[in-house]
Write a protein that holds these residues in place. Structure first.
Motif, PDB file in Angstrom:
ATOM      1  N   UNK A   6     -30.151 106.839   3.855  1.00  0.00           N
ATOM      2  CA  UNK A   6     -30.165 106.912   5.319  1.00  0.00           C
ATOM      3  C   UNK A   6     -28.777 107.227   5.866  1.00  0.00           C
ATOM      4  N   UNK A   7     -28.761 107.908   6.994  1.00  0.00           N
ATOM      5  CA  UNK A   7     -27.500 108.233   7.675  1.00  0.00           C
ATOM      6  C   UNK A   7     -27.047 107.047   8.518  1.00  0.00           C
ATOM      7  N   UNK A   8     -25.760 106.885   8.649  1.00  0.00           N
ATOM      8  CA  UNK A   8     -25.221 105.790   9.453  1.00  0.00           C
ATOM      9  C   UNK A   8     -25.600 105.947  10.924  1.00  0.00           C
ATOM     10  N   UNK A   9     -25.853 107.196  11.357  1.00  0.00           N
ATOM     11  CA  UNK A   9     -26.203 107.464  12.756  1.00  0.00           C
ATOM     12  C   UNK A   9     -27.679 107.233  13.056  1.00  0.00           C
ATOM     13  N   UNK A  46     -33.747 101.250  10.179  1.00  0.00           N
ATOM     14  CA  UNK A  46     -32.377 101.540   9.742  1.00  0.00           C
ATOM     15  C   UNK A  46     -31.386 100.559  10.349  1.00  0.00           C
ATOM     16  N   UNK A  47     -31.634 100.173  11.591  1.00  0.00           N
ATOM     17  CA  UNK A  47     -30.767  99.187  12.234  1.00  0.00           C
ATOM     18  C   UNK A  47     -30.874  97.829  11.540  1.00  0.00           C
ATOM     19  N   UNK A  48     -32.085  97.447  11.149  1.00  0.00           N
ATOM     20  CA  UNK A  48     -32.268  96.192  10.408  1.00  0.00           C
ATOM     21  C   UNK A  48     -31.461  96.213   9.113  1.00  0.00           C
ATOM     22  N   UNK A  87     -35.309  91.688   5.941  1.00  0.00           N
ATOM     23  CA  UNK A  87     -33.884  92.004   5.957  1.00  0.00           C
ATOM     24  C   UNK A  87     -33.050  90.750   6.227  1.00  0.00           C
ATOM     25  N   UNK A  88     -33.537  89.901   7.116  1.00  0.00           N
ATOM     26  CA  UNK A  88     -32.818  88.669   7.438  1.00  0.00           C
ATOM     27  C   UNK A  88     -32.779  87.728   6.234  1.00  0.00           C
ATOM     28  N   UNK A 145     -39.978 106.405   6.891  1.00  0.00           N
ATOM     29  CA  UNK A 145     -39.248 106.360   5.616  1.00  0.00           C
ATOM     30  C   UNK A 145     -37.961 105.559   5.780  1.00  0.00           C
ATOM     31  N   UNK A 146     -37.624 104.821   4.740  1.00  0.00           N
ATOM     32  CA  UNK A 146     -36.343 104.115   4.697  1.00  0.00           C
ATOM     33  C   UNK A 146     -35.807 104.185   3.281  1.00  0.00           C
ATOM     34  N   UNK A 147     -34.518 103.933   3.141  1.00  0.00           N
ATOM     35  CA  UNK A 147     -33.922 103.927   1.806  1.00  0.00           C
ATOM     36  C   UNK A 147     -32.421 104.101   1.875  1.00  0.00           C
TER      37      UNK A 147
END
Length: 339
Positions: free
Chosen positions: A208-211, A217-219, A282-283, A203-205
């Motif tokens: 998301x938490x910064x941690x 999530x890093x992307x 993302x890029x 899951x993404x969106x």
């Protein structure tokens, strides 16, 4: 995150169209993992619906104030500061329980494997005990990882059993989720608890938490900061992803239309992509590029060895549910909301 962003408000409104959601009015819902990616969106939907008593459970009052503070003055909202490894108060009575508390990202698996097992298994046990007391319905969020690793090019249906790997501490997450599902079935059989299980894809969106240390999530964080996207592998992994709004909508749909004791894969065939393609989306958002970097030893410990994890969602669709977002749209709206 800006919850007033028109795209995020649209996400919440889309979930509110789920058939059956209005039946929650006048009821009470307990959500553990309330400050997580899923928990925040679940609660935003419930509080926007109105008429629902929401018990939000988390370990950090400060994090809850930051993530859910706008609801503190609402008498229908109550934050419960508690470790889910401990039993719930005997005086607590609810109609629905969504035990979403879990360590769900690689650094957590790597650094806290013992705690990961305890949070998953004890968290499920206490939720099921409370449900047995209250005659509440449990919607249990499980994971694609219960299937193990694909045997070749297989796609995971709900009765699939893949190749398991118990030789690393990362098994803490996979195996504790499998045990938690077994607990669900045991409470159904022995104590008559109403439990429905959803097996979530990656899951993404914007909630998301910064941690969060997951690759996706890093992307996204790199894209929000207008930086090149860092890929710490060749990006050949082929996974099912799901936008958080589609995921929450599907979870509620299963809550109202699924069968007790059944597990339902939550995925979206329009969001099945290779990791390198996720990075490229993302890029492209900022006209940046994808760069390759070796992971640290700690990061490597938390990585999945799976190269393919595709969830078949035919069973979910047979209930009548259809996801809304395509991958590129979901990725770009996530970045836009967070920017």
């Amino acid at each position: 995150m800006n919850k007033n962003h028109p795209l995020y408000r649209e996400d919440v409104q889309n979930v509110l169209t789920v058939d059956g959601l209005d039946t929650l009015k006048g009821k009470s819902v307990l959500v553990t993992g309330a400050t997580g990616l899923l928990g925040v969106h679940l609660i935003d939907v419930l509080m926007t619906l109105g008429g629902v008593k929401v018990y939000a459970v988390g370990r950090s009052k400060a994090k809850a104030e930051n993530r859910l503070g706008e609801y503190y003055a609402n008498p229908l909202f109550k934050f419960v500061e508690q470790d889910v490894c401990l039993p719930f108060d005997e005086d607590l009575h609810v109609d629905y329980i969504i035990p979403g508390a879990s360590n769900t990202h690689p650094l957590a698996y790597s650094q806290y494997p013992v705690e990961t097992i305890q949070i998953n298994v004890k968290g499920a046990e206490h939720a099921l005990n409370k449900a047995a007391e209250c005659k509440a319905t449990v919607l249990y969020p499980s994971t694609v990882e219960v299937y193990g690793n694909a045997l070749g090019q297989d796609v995971f249906e709900e009765d699939y059993t893949g190749k398991l790997n118990l030789s690393t501490s990362r098994a803490c997450y996979t195996e504790s989720k499998r045990v938690s599902e077994a607990l669900c079935q045991s409470y159904i059989s022995e104590r008559g608890v109403d439990v429905k299980i959803v097996r979530l894809s990656r899951i993404f969106g914007p909630t998301m938490l910064d941690s969060d240390s997951k690759a996706s999530s890093q992307f996204i964080k790199k894209a929000v900061n207008n930086e090149d996207i860092v890929l710490k592998s060749k990006g050949e992994q082929f996974f099912s992803y799901s936008y958080v709004s589609d995921t929450v909508a599907a979870m509620f749909y299963v809550m109202f239309h699924g069968e007790c004791g059944q597990a339902y894969n939550i995925s979206n065939e329009k969001c099945n992509v290779h990791l390198r393609d996720f990075a490229q989306m993302c890029a492209e958002y900022n006209g940046r590029k994808v760069v390759f970097e070796l992971p640290s030893e700690t990061e490597q410990k938390g990585f999945s060895i799976a190269m393919q994890a595709i969830l078949d969602n035919s069973k979910l669709k047979s209930l009548g549910f259809k996801p809304k977002y395509e991958m590129k749209d979901a990725v770009h709206r996530t970045i836009e909301i967070l920017k």
